[in-house]
Design a protein around this motif. Structure first.
Motif, PDB file in Angstrom:
ATOM      1  N   MET A 296      28.259  51.211  36.660  1.00 43.57           N
ATOM      2  CA  MET A 296      29.566  51.401  37.290  1.00 43.57           C
ATOM      3  C   MET A 296      30.662  51.337  36.224  1.00 43.57           C
ATOM      4  N   ASN A 297      31.431  52.390  36.103  1.00 37.50           N
ATOM      5  CA  ASN A 297      32.516  52.387  35.129  1.00 37.50           C
ATOM      6  C   ASN A 297      33.824  51.959  35.779  1.00 37.50           C
ATOM      7  N   ILE A 298      34.386  50.897  35.231  1.00 41.12           N
ATOM      8  CA  ILE A 298      35.558  50.291  35.855  1.00 41.12           C
ATOM      9  C   ILE A 298      36.744  50.348  34.894  1.00 41.12           C
ATOM     10  N   ALA A 299      37.890  50.780  35.401  1.00 44.77           N
ATOM     11  CA  ALA A 299      39.124  50.691  34.615  1.00 44.77           C
ATOM     12  C   ALA A 299      39.973  49.578  35.210  1.00 44.77           C
ATOM     13  N   VAL A 300      40.577  48.762  34.356  1.00 43.15           N
ATOM     14  CA  VAL A 300      41.497  47.739  34.832  1.00 43.15           C
ATOM     15  C   VAL A 300      42.873  48.020  34.232  1.00 43.15           C
ATOM     16  N   CYS A 301      43.875  48.224  35.076  1.00 47.44           N
ATOM     17  CA  CYS A 301      45.240  48.441  34.586  1.00 47.44           C
ATOM     18  C   CYS A 301      45.879  47.089  34.329  1.00 47.44           C
ATOM     19  N   VAL A 302      46.322  46.906  33.094  1.00 40.59           N
ATOM     20  CA  VAL A 302      46.817  45.602  32.680  1.00 40.59           C
ATOM     21  C   VAL A 302      48.282  45.707  32.289  1.00 40.59           C
TER      22      VAL A 302
ATOM     23  N   ASP B 230      35.984  59.155  33.502  1.00 44.07           N
ATOM     24  CA  ASP B 230      35.141  59.153  34.689  1.00 44.07           C
ATOM     25  C   ASP B 230      34.952  57.709  35.164  1.00 44.07           C
ATOM     26  N   TYR B 231      35.729  57.292  36.149  1.00 43.59           N
ATOM     27  CA  TYR B 231      35.604  55.919  36.639  1.00 43.59           C
ATOM     28  C   TYR B 231      35.125  55.904  38.088  1.00 43.59           C
ATOM     29  N   ASP B 232      34.401  54.836  38.418  1.00 42.93           N
ATOM     30  CA  ASP B 232      33.987  54.625  39.807  1.00 42.93           C
ATOM     31  C   ASP B 232      34.992  53.733  40.520  1.00 42.93           C
ATOM     32  N   LEU B 233      35.663  52.912  39.735  1.00 45.73           N
ATOM     33  CA  LEU B 233      36.535  51.911  40.336  1.00 45.73           C
ATOM     34  C   LEU B 233      37.727  51.661  39.421  1.00 45.73           C
ATOM     35  N   VAL B 234      38.917  51.637  40.000  1.00 43.71           N
ATOM     36  CA  VAL B 234      40.107  51.260  39.245  1.00 43.71           C
ATOM     37  C   VAL B 234      40.663  49.990  39.860  1.00 43.71           C
ATOM     38  N   LEU B 235      40.798  48.947  39.045  1.00 39.94           N
ATOM     39  CA  LEU B 235      41.365  47.691  39.529  1.00 39.94           C
ATOM     40  C   LEU B 235      42.762  47.513  38.968  1.00 39.94           C
ATOM     41  N   THR B 236      43.665  47.003  39.787  1.00 38.56           N
ATOM     42  CA  THR B 236      45.008  46.654  39.314  1.00 38.56           C
ATOM     43  C   THR B 236      45.354  45.309  39.938  1.00 38.56           C
ATOM     44  N   GLY B 237      46.490  44.741  39.530  1.00 40.26           N
ATOM     45  CA  GLY B 237      47.019  43.593  40.240  1.00 40.26           C
ATOM     46  C   GLY B 237      47.791  44.116  41.440  1.00 40.26           C
ATOM     47  N   GLU B 238      48.108  43.256  42.412  1.00 36.82           N
ATOM     48  CA  GLU B 238      48.858  43.768  43.562  1.00 36.82           C
ATOM     49  C   GLU B 238      50.337  43.907  43.237  1.00 36.82           C
ATOM     50  N   VAL B 239      50.813  43.101  42.279  1.00 38.74           N
ATOM     51  CA  VAL B 239      52.220  43.153  41.896  1.00 38.74           C
ATOM     52  C   VAL B 239      52.362  42.546  40.506  1.00 38.74           C
ATOM     53  N   ALA B 240      53.326  43.037  39.734  1.00 33.23           N
ATOM     54  CA  ALA B 240      53.614  42.442  38.427  1.00 33.23           C
ATOM     55  C   ALA B 240      54.641  41.339  38.641  1.00 33.23           C
ATOM     56  N   ILE B 241      54.411  40.155  38.057  1.00 27.51           N
ATOM     57  CA  ILE B 241      55.287  39.018  38.385  1.00 27.51           C
ATOM     58  C   ILE B 241      56.684  39.122  37.771  1.00 27.51           C
ATOM     59  N   ASP B 242      56.877  40.011  36.803  1.00 26.89           N
ATOM     60  CA  ASP B 242      58.242  40.125  36.254  1.00 26.89           C
ATOM     61  C   ASP B 242      59.058  41.205  36.976  1.00 26.89           C
ATOM     62  N   GLY B 243      58.593  42.459  36.918  1.00 27.17           N
ATOM     63  CA  GLY B 243      59.352  43.550  37.540  1.00 27.17           C
ATOM     64  C   GLY B 243      59.180  43.632  39.047  1.00 27.17           C
TER      65      GLY B 243
ATOM     66  N   ILE C  89      39.473  43.780  57.011  1.00 24.28           N
ATOM     67  CA  ILE C  89      38.214  43.966  56.292  1.00 24.28           C
ATOM     68  C   ILE C  89      37.996  45.473  56.133  1.00 24.28           C
ATOM     69  N   HIS C  90      37.955  45.897  54.877  1.00 24.25           N
ATOM     70  CA  HIS C  90      37.802  47.331  54.584  1.00 24.25           C
ATOM     71  C   HIS C  90      36.408  47.635  54.048  1.00 24.25           C
ATOM     72  N   ASN C  91      35.919  48.811  54.397  1.00 20.79           N
ATOM     73  CA  ASN C  91      34.701  49.323  53.784  1.00 20.79           C
ATOM     74  C   ASN C  91      34.989  50.717  53.262  1.00 20.79           C
ATOM     75  N   CYS C  92      34.509  51.020  52.068  1.00 18.77           N
ATOM     76  CA  CYS C  92      34.659  52.393  51.588  1.00 18.77           C
ATOM     77  C   CYS C  92      33.637  52.710  50.513  1.00 18.77           C
ATOM     78  N   LYS C  93      33.592  53.974  50.164  1.00 15.26           N
ATOM     79  CA  LYS C  93      32.687  54.418  49.093  1.00 15.26           C
ATOM     80  C   LYS C  93      33.484  54.542  47.795  1.00 15.26           C
ATOM     81  N   PHE C  94      32.761  54.732  46.710  1.00 19.57           N
ATOM     82  CA  PHE C  94      33.407  54.959  45.419  1.00 19.57           C
ATOM     83  C   PHE C  94      33.762  56.424  45.265  1.00 19.57           C
ATOM     84  N   PRO C  95      34.695  56.805  44.432  1.00 22.32           N
ATOM     85  CA  PRO C  95      35.562  55.924  43.653  1.00 22.32           C
ATOM     86  C   PRO C  95      36.685  55.355  44.516  1.00 22.32           C
ATOM     87  N   ALA C  96      37.245  54.218  44.078  1.00 24.79           N
ATOM     88  CA  ALA C  96      38.310  53.579  44.847  1.00 24.79           C
ATOM     89  C   ALA C  96      39.282  52.844  43.931  1.00 24.79           C
TER      90      ALA C  96
END
Ligand SMILES: Cc1cc2nc3c(=O)[nH]c(=O)nc-3n(C[C@H](O)[C@H](O)[C@H](O)COP(=O)(O)OP(=O)(O)OC[C@H]3O[C@@H](n4cnc5c(N)ncnc54)[C@H](O)[C@@H]3O)c2cc1C
Ligand SMILES: Nc1ncnc2c1ncn2[C@@H]1O[C@H](COP(=O)(O)O)[C@@H](O)[C@H]1O
Lengths: 317, 249
Positions: free
Chosen positions: B1-7, B109-122, B165-172
């Motif tokens: 599984m290829n995962i990108a994390v936005c930081v 080519d990613y299966d999953l992109v993760l981010t935070g829900e909000v940035a604490i500064d902006g 409660i959510h269910n889904c397929k990739f990519p997400a």
């Protein structure tokens, strides 16, 4: 189509309190800009909408009363074309819907605003940055302008009594990308922490969930508008439900009165409560940082102070 | 599984922001830079998912030179590689940011992109939702629990009325809250290894913000109030203050 549109959130057949607050914002905007305002509601709450809004557009959602933010945003995107301003409450669902809708419309979005100003016809939305340490006023280019408002930023609009006629609009349903269902929490007599005018909050100083009855008793003394909250370690240890956790990683609240009991007052905690009108802190440590942000403080053992406070409220009411 | 994390690199909560002379921006002066706390937990979850299911974890950060230190920190936690979308100043309009991030995500080519829900500064609070629409993928935000089983994803998103409660397929695209799990500290070995892990630097030019700053001001800190030592009569005194002076009960 009216120019200022409130997207409603509903609780059964009623509108939520935070939606009524956003209606107040719409009414103020409407009179300062000289533009019409109205509300978009799911059809089961049309009647409630007609009692507060001058114009109502009712969206047929059919039997599926819980379509999820993704579907809702795609449906709304089909009907907002000719509006100038779209506003909604910055609840979890509100922020979720607005973020998606803004992208469908390809416009900027001022999320989680605490107010606005209209200066010579131009709207400036107020937002809190850096956990509330900085206040920014922003202008939005792009039409419609989109903003969500934090609960308790306005007083809820009063019902006008009369019922206006609603226009029903039909939209194409899109296939949802996730299947979603809601595990509803037990219905409580008390308001949600974000909506309550008084919040009593417990920290690690309470030592365990078995001691929460002293806060419940204080709550009862304060009346039906009071709600419970807690610090993060309290909900992390499952002493209390996650929904009560306030702070940087929890919910941001702005009650008239916040009573912090056995809470040290870490910056991450204060980030969620700094907009309270009045803060009362009860802590045995005179150097606890919570006293730096408190309007009133009582230095003492909470197991003595809280019952005494509840008794004093009952004595004088 | 290829995962990108936005930081996003954000100012630490303890930092005291200072405004520039023209009051139009917050200066970098005195700010301590950290990984946005929600994103730090997203990295943690990404590493765990990779360890269970295989694949790679790629960190993506948009911003000026300084964000590289946060990418190194994420690599030291255990991410495999990083992309630094380089620009001169941190763009603070999440509309613009999402566009740049989506363009970068689409080239790989990613299966999953993760981010935070909000940035604490902006406090933009909208990048995951926007990425969902831009990529035309399922998107779930405010996620506090995430599991993957036989190619399907289940996520819990608490809202005011209970839990979605959510269910889904990739990519997400998944926007997580810190409560999904505390991040690990980088180990000494991790820090040494991170020095050799690749950071691909790409120059980008984000569009100018459409959420325009009109004015900024520092909030007036709450002034210290009336602090009383508990003794007989203090409770009644405070109740009187709450009722008659502050009029909040
Ligand atoms: C990234 C990050 C995000 C975070 N987000 C949040 C957040 O959103 N919300 C949050 O709350 N925290 C958050 N935290 C945690 C925060 O830093 C503090 O650890 C937390 O707020 C402390 O909780 P507390 O005040 O209940 O416990 P403590 O700090 O342990 O304080 C307990 C207090 O109770 C007092 N006390 C003890 N016994 C008594 C007694 N008998 N009578 C009176 N007083 C008593 C003590 O003097 C002490 O001040 C976060 C931390 C991090 C790192
Ligand atoms: N400059 C950035 N670089 C990488 N990711 C970002 C950036 N800005 C925001 N994000 C991501 O989007 C999330 C939400 O940000 P925001 O919508 O701006 O509050 C953050 O937690 C990050 O995961």
């Amino acid at each position: 189509m009216f120019k200022i549109l409130v997207i409603a959130e509903t609780a059964g057949e009623d509108l939520t309190t935070s939606t009524l607050e956003v209606c107040e914002a719409a009414a103020v905007l409407s009179s300062s800009l000289g533009e019409s305002w109205g509300m978009l509601v799911p059809d089961h709450a049309t009647e409630a909408a007609g009692k507060v809004a001058p114009d109502v557009m009712s969206l047929g959602v059919g039997e599926d009363r819980y379509p999820g933010a993704g579907q809702v945003a795609s449906m709304i995107a089909q009907v907002v074309e000719s509006t100038d301003i779209v506003i909604m409450a910055a609840t979890s669902t509100g922020k979720d819907v607005m973020g998606r809708l803004a992208q469908h419309l390809s416009v900027p979005l001022a999320q989680d605003c605490t107010g606005f100003e209209v200066v010579s016809g131009e709207i400036k939305f107020k937002r809190a940055l850096y956990g509330g340490k900085v206040v920014v006023r922003v202008k939005l280019s792009g039409r419609p302008m989109m903003a969500s408002f934090r609960p308790r930023s306005f007083t809820p609009i009063a019902s006008s009594g009369g019922f206006v006629k609603a226009v029903t609009c039909t939209v194409n349903r899109v296939t949802p990308k996730t299947s979603v269902h809601l595990q509803a929490k037990a219905v409580s007599e008390r308001p949600d922490v974000t909506e309550a005018s008084i919040v009593v909050s417990g920290g690690r100083g309470l030592r365990g969930p078995e001691n929460w009855h002293i806060l419940e008793d204080l709550l009862d003394a304060l009346g039906p508008d009071a709600a419970l909250a807690c610090s993060r370690p309290v909900s992390d240890d499952n002493w209390r439900p996650h929904s009560e956790h306030v702070g940087q990683t929890g919910r941001a609240i702005a009650p008239d009165l916040y009573i912090a009991v056995g809470i040290s007052g870490a910056t991450q905690h204060v980030a969620g409560i700094a907009r309270s009108k009045c803060i009362l802190a009860i802590n045995k440590d005179p150097d606890a940082p919570i006293f730096k942000v408190a309007d009133y403080g009582i230095v003492g053992d909470l197991f003595e102070v809280v019952p005494a406070l509840a008794a004093a409220i009952r004595d004088t009411s | 599984m290829n995962i990108a994390v936005c930081v996003k690199q954000t100012a630490d909560t303890e930092s005291r922001p200072v405004l520039g002379n023209d009051q139009s921006h917050v200066t970098d002066k005195g700010l301590v830079w950290i990984i946005n706390p929600h994103d730090e937990s997203a990295i943690e979850i990404a590493i765990k998912l990779r360890d269970q299911h295989g694949g790679t974890v790629t960190l993506i950060a948009l911003g000026p030179d300084r964000v590289e230190s946060s990418l190194r920190q994420g690599l030291a936690m255990g991410a495999d590689q990083a992309i630094h979308l380089h620009c001169e100043i941190m763009p603070e309009d999440s509309f613009i940011v999402s566009d740049v991030l989506a363009t970068s995500i689409q080239t790989d080519d990613y299966d999953l992109v993760l981010t935070g829900e909000v940035a604490i500064d902006g406090a933009g609070g909208q990048v995951p939702q926007r990425l969902g629409v831009l990529l035309d993928w399922p998107c779930i935000t405010g996620v506090e629990e995430l599991s993957v089983e036989s190619g399907e994803l289940t996520a819990r998103h608490p809202i005011e009325q209970g839990d979605e409660i959510h269910n889904c397929k990739f990519p997400a695209v998944i926007g997580v809250n810190r409560r999904i799990g505390e991040p690990r500290y980088p180990s000494f070995k991790g820090i040494m290894k991170a020095k050799r892990k690749p950071i691909e630097k790409k120059a980008v030019s984000p569009a100018s913000p459409q959420l325009q700053t009109d004015s900024l001001e520092l909030s007036t800190p709450r002034s210290e109030g009336k602090i009383l030592i508990y003794k007989e009569g203090v409770a009644a005194e405070v109740v009187t203050l709450l009722r008659d002076t502050s009029k909040v009960i």
